[in-house]
Design a protein around this motif. Structure first.
Motif, PDB file in Angstrom:
ATOM      1  N   MET D   1       0.838  -1.204   0.000  1.00  0.00           N
ATOM      2  CA  MET D   1       0.000   0.000   0.000  1.00  0.00           C
ATOM      3  C   MET D   1       0.879   1.262   0.000  1.00  0.00           C
ATOM      4  N   ALA D   2       2.155   1.038  -0.388  1.00  0.00           N
ATOM      5  CA  ALA D   2       3.119   2.151  -0.427  1.00  0.00           C
ATOM      6  C   ALA D   2       2.585   3.310  -1.253  1.00  0.00           C
ATOM      7  N   GLY D  24     -12.242   6.372   0.316  1.00  0.00           N
ATOM      8  CA  GLY D  24     -12.109   4.994  -0.162  1.00  0.00           C
ATOM      9  C   GLY D  24     -12.424   4.835  -1.631  1.00  0.00           C
ATOM     10  N   GLN D  25     -13.365   5.626  -2.138  1.00  0.00           N
ATOM     11  CA  GLN D  25     -13.863   5.339  -3.480  1.00  0.00           C
ATOM     12  C   GLN D  25     -13.731   6.468  -4.486  1.00  0.00           C
ATOM     13  N   VAL D  26     -13.520   7.667  -4.051  1.00  0.00           N
ATOM     14  CA  VAL D  26     -13.524   8.792  -4.988  1.00  0.00           C
ATOM     15  C   VAL D  26     -12.136   9.393  -5.149  1.00  0.00           C
ATOM     16  N   VAL D  27     -11.503   9.637  -4.027  1.00  0.00           N
ATOM     17  CA  VAL D  27     -10.241  10.349  -4.041  1.00  0.00           C
ATOM     18  C   VAL D  27      -9.111   9.375  -4.347  1.00  0.00           C
ATOM     19  N   SER D  28      -8.148   9.806  -5.171  1.00  0.00           N
ATOM     20  CA  SER D  28      -6.985   8.954  -5.427  1.00  0.00           C
ATOM     21  C   SER D  28      -5.867   9.325  -4.463  1.00  0.00           C
ATOM     22  N   GLU D 133     -17.755  27.284  -9.269  1.00  0.00           N
ATOM     23  CA  GLU D 133     -18.313  28.616  -9.500  1.00  0.00           C
ATOM     24  C   GLU D 133     -17.674  29.660  -8.581  1.00  0.00           C
ATOM     25  N   ARG D 136     -14.379  30.522  -9.933  1.00  0.00           N
ATOM     26  CA  ARG D 136     -14.389  31.471 -11.056  1.00  0.00           C
ATOM     27  C   ARG D 136     -14.617  32.901 -10.566  1.00  0.00           C
ATOM     28  N   THR D 256     -28.974  23.741 -15.321  1.00  0.00           N
ATOM     29  CA  THR D 256     -28.417  22.541 -15.930  1.00  0.00           C
ATOM     30  C   THR D 256     -29.401  21.860 -16.858  1.00  0.00           C
ATOM     31  N   ASP D 279     -19.159  18.040  -5.884  1.00  0.00           N
ATOM     32  CA  ASP D 279     -17.847  18.152  -6.509  1.00  0.00           C
ATOM     33  C   ASP D 279     -16.879  18.942  -5.641  1.00  0.00           C
ATOM     34  N   ARG D 283     -13.234  17.795  -4.470  1.00  0.00           N
ATOM     35  CA  ARG D 283     -12.019  18.560  -4.780  1.00  0.00           C
ATOM     36  C   ARG D 283     -11.275  18.967  -3.519  1.00  0.00           C
ATOM     37  N   GLN D 286      -9.485  15.869  -2.187  1.00  0.00           N
ATOM     38  CA  GLN D 286      -8.405  15.515  -3.098  1.00  0.00           C
ATOM     39  C   GLN D 286      -7.243  16.502  -2.965  1.00  0.00           C
TER      40      GLN D 286
END
Lengths: 341, 341, 341, 341
Positions: D1-2, D24-28, D133, D136, D256, D279, D283, D286
């Motif tokens: 898991m290095a 666990g599932q979204v962020v690298s 947003e 920006r 949208t 999101d 972010r 992450q």
């Protein structure tokens, strides 16, 4: 590195490098195990920040590299067929960028090979299906609250076309996105195509028929019109309006910031598909990684890649003939009977 | 000329000339019978295209001119009280531009004089009540579908202020429109006012406190905030959002044409109130002509003009003191008990 | 009554009664002098509030009535040709509702008769030219800032069609507005038409081909596509996007009030053309009255009425044949050489 | 898991469980190494799908668990101070959900402890800074193209408040987001606050002062007004308009998908902050993982957490007193001199 999906990425150009970055830094659950590109320097540069990646000139060598659990094909279209078939032989799940295979003959070979396997291994890179707005529109149409869809009005605009872009590429490169999106949104096959050619814009390169108005008919009587304009000069703009029996719904008008200053009220228009669809690309690859780790294959199928090729070919013939061209699909293998609709 | 309402117009300046044009060319059922302006040349020029109009330096002479059935006062505010009282004496219906009378003392004299008459003759020129969007918002609030209004968020912006515009005029000239609009939309009197003064914009003339944030409280516990910014640089922009117990409604975001070109998507912003509210002025004067020909008096009353003066005076004191200032209205005469709410 | 233009109105039905009201109460400078309708009771009812109007069963008698200076034709289309020719004989300026004359043969007779006169007397009721949004779009296109127009995308939707509405009427009644608007906006003649017929909506009456997608080509290589959908169920919606070499511009997305409540943000959609285009009708008739009082004839010409008929006829043939149909116009008389472009 | 950042998550409630899923599932680049919650069953349930996670009742035990490289605090606010200080002692980078520490006294202790360390370890969970947003708008303001910001008009609406929500919590829980967003967008400290209390909505629980209008002044003369309405009934709506010397800019009006059906045109309004800001949360975490792996600390600082506490406390006093309350910050340690502006 237990638990992370080892991915071989074929192609380290614009799209390939972006996917390498995505697998390494954005998507969870995956790592880049191998990269192949005829230009070895380009391949090395693309993985400079990553550990434990082998680099290859030959795509088939990358497939055989240690730690490769799955394959992402991002090389040019003509180079897709061979590694796709190799993935099928080796039982490797594969995410293949569009076009799956440029011509319908080769595309059919891929479909038939996978059908012989009897289970899906390939997901095709029609990333609009992973865009949040398209997803909402699909849900709305499937929900049936607006009744049956009668027409789709689509717009596909780019700031300017790259060098060497041909009139046929407006259809088989640009409109191919709408071909898949229309099939997916409607759950219908396209059966005929007509291409209208207004006098080209002064902003288009000499000889390029740009813009075009492409008209599709479907097997259940819906119409799809697509304005494709790849030298519109102002932005990357993808819109879709579904006209149904009891209402209409539009996406692609995104208002993220409204600035009012001398000259009026202004909203930004995205300049590039990587900006407009950045989240969709992320979701697409994440969904593929997640499914692959669970041993499933979801998303756009080889059949979708094939059908798109056939329609695009018919579209190019319609562009050249000026008339209506029917679309003839091969019989659909049972493997794809219930997929993605 | 039977059947046409003969109107004496007092004042032939910017607003007066526009009303003369409106009565002569836009509105049906009326004609200009007399015009008064201290500058006789200006008066003559304003009626150059019209027949049968007498021209006067003295407003009272114009009231007495042959064929005068009603009066439209468009002279500067300090010149309003005398002709208003004269109209009451002569029984002439009168449409008086805002401010009815600049100070609340004079405004109260007008109210008391009309109350003594026992019937209304005056309509005050709060033309936002005749704007189609304001009308829709009023109907929505009155309908009650969104529940009780809790707050109004208002914006009042001009490109730039004319020479000589003072900090107090942001309130008693600009915000006076919102004072009336808020009273009318809510059907409530304003009871206190506070003025907040951010650091002035570099775009404002030296010494002008621009923008300001003006806060009103009402007799039934609603709040009204008004951003007034008379040197915003980009346009004339009037917006209003009503926040109610079960929803909110906004007007003033008019999208009449969306232009997308290099730099993004743009919408026009009106540069001037005569453009933004052109139809409202027409409707206001037409409604007054129609009512007058039928012997009725409708629309904003002298009480509305008076209340607006009192609130504006309190606002100017709040601007100067930096604190909250209560609003004290005289008792409301019975004549105005059921009017315009 | 000196100075007011005396108008004979032919037809006292829905449209005629509305024009009588408009001339009597909205428009300045005119009065209704005579009204003709085969149903005398209906004619009398329409003028009940007006003084000095004579009522006739015979339209030609109304033209000859005392005080008639000009004529407004609002009777059914087949009844237009005779009074139009009579107006030319008598030298009476005439505003004629669309269609000028239903078929192109009769329409050409009108053009030729006026051409023989050598000066214009007729203005045709294409009132979109008087709509503020269309006016802005026309100015933008004429200004050239967006480059040459390449395509117009048009939408024309009605809540539901009246009894007896036929598939051909989607073209020669509904789309006829877009036919004139496209010719006017582009300053180009339409040269061919194709009609696509998606499977009809379940909301359309049995047998009605609704919606349709109508495609026009122009003499300078532009394309015009029109979605016409007269049983859309939700509102009256007229939109137009002009796609030009350097940008696009859209009208018809009017946001006049945005209401946010449980269920989302909502905007009203007009239910009716008399609501959406109320101001345009007023401006059209006012412009006609103003020009007529000055002895001028402006606005859409008999040639515009004729061209519209020819294109509509070709459209109906294209609907029936399923193919592309060329449009053949007679030579354009010199009288119309410089008109309305 | 290095290579993966091992994270201890404190708190396995609503927010904690969501962050566990995200890591666990979204962020690298990260994995959950330990979880602490007084309710051990809840902690176990939150990590049921993950391997190699230790579970603890005591947060300090989780900090000491094997493989813990960094800490994410998502427990209730009163439980934040102790583990924050422990992280500083152990040199562990920490992402702490807002409020950093509920009262300004405790918040100052955290600031002082980190200042003594001499380098930053803490990032505070003001996730709006990671919303596209807001990003920006920040870029636009920093770019200076619209001149100096004069006012921010903010709206913060929730469908309904949870049980036990108090009038003070409208400020120190809801408006605390705007407090940080205003400080960040403007790059200015808030110096005074006034709270206006319209009559409460019938939709608010008995005794809750809802809505409120909260007014902030800044150290460079800007004004910030915030409508906070936590029982608006229709959605989760966060908007911000920056009014500058040369223009204004708005975010939060996201279109949208526009659906037009009987009843008008409708757009969805998000019902929940987890939807609207999904999101941004991704972010945020992450960015924290990426920075932490590189040994850097970025994003909102402990000073931002402290300043937010002080302003919120002053806001609550202003709510209670009905008057203007000045904001008094402790001297800013050098460590935070150049941060996040």
């Amino acid at each position: 590195m237990a638990g992370l999906l080892g991915v071989a990425v074929l192609g380290a150009g614009h799209m390939g490098a972006d996917h390498i970055r995505r697998l390494g830094q954005v998507v969870s659950g995956a790592r880049v195990a191998a990269v192949a590109d005829p230009d070895l320097d380009r391949a090395k540069e693309a993985v400079a920040d990553l550990d434990g990646v082998t680099v290859h000139a030959d795509p088939l060598a990358a497939l055989a590299a240690p730690g490769v659990d799955a394959v992402l094909i991002a090389s040019p279209g003509p180079a897709h067929e061979e590694p796709l078939l190799a993935c099928f032989e080796r039982g490797l799940p594969v995410l293949c960028e569009k076009p799956m295979v440029p011509g319908s003959t080769g595309a059919l070979r891929v479909v038939e090979a996978e059908a012989r396997l009897g289970h899906r291994l390939a997901q095709i890179g029609f990333m609009r299906r992973y865009d949040a707005e398209y997803g909402r529109l699909k849900s709305l149409l499937d929900g049936g609250g607006l009744g049956r869809p009668l027409m789709l009005h689509c717009t596909h605009r780019n700031v300017s076309s790259p060098p060497g872009f041909t009139s046929a590429m407006l259809i088989n490169s640009s409109v191919s996105h709408e071909i898949d999106a229309a099939r997916w949104l409607l759950g219908q096959e396209l059966t005929a195509v007509t291409v209208l050619r207004p006098r080209p814009s002064a902003g288009a390169p000499e000889g390029l028929l740009d813009p075009q108005l492409v008209l599709f008919e479907t097997d259940r009587g819906a119409l799809v019109d697509v304005e494709v304009f790849v030298n519109c000069g102002f932005g990357y703009q993808v819109r879709c309006e579904a006209v149904c029996e009891q209402g209409s719904a539009r996406i692609g008008e995104d208002h993220t910031m409204l600035v009012t200053a001398a000259g009026g009220a202004r909203e930004e228009v995205a300049q590039d598909y990587l900006v407009r669809f950045a989240d969709a690309y992320d979701r697409e690859v994440q969904a593929w990684v997640d499914a692959t780790r669970q041993g499933r294959v979801t998303g756009p199928s080889a059949w979708d890649g094939y059908a798109s090729s056939v329609v695009a070919e018919a579209g190019v013939r319609a562009l050249e003939s000026g008339g209506r061209t029917a679309v003839a699909l091969a019989p659909r293998p049972d493997l794809y009977a219930d997929v993605s609709r």
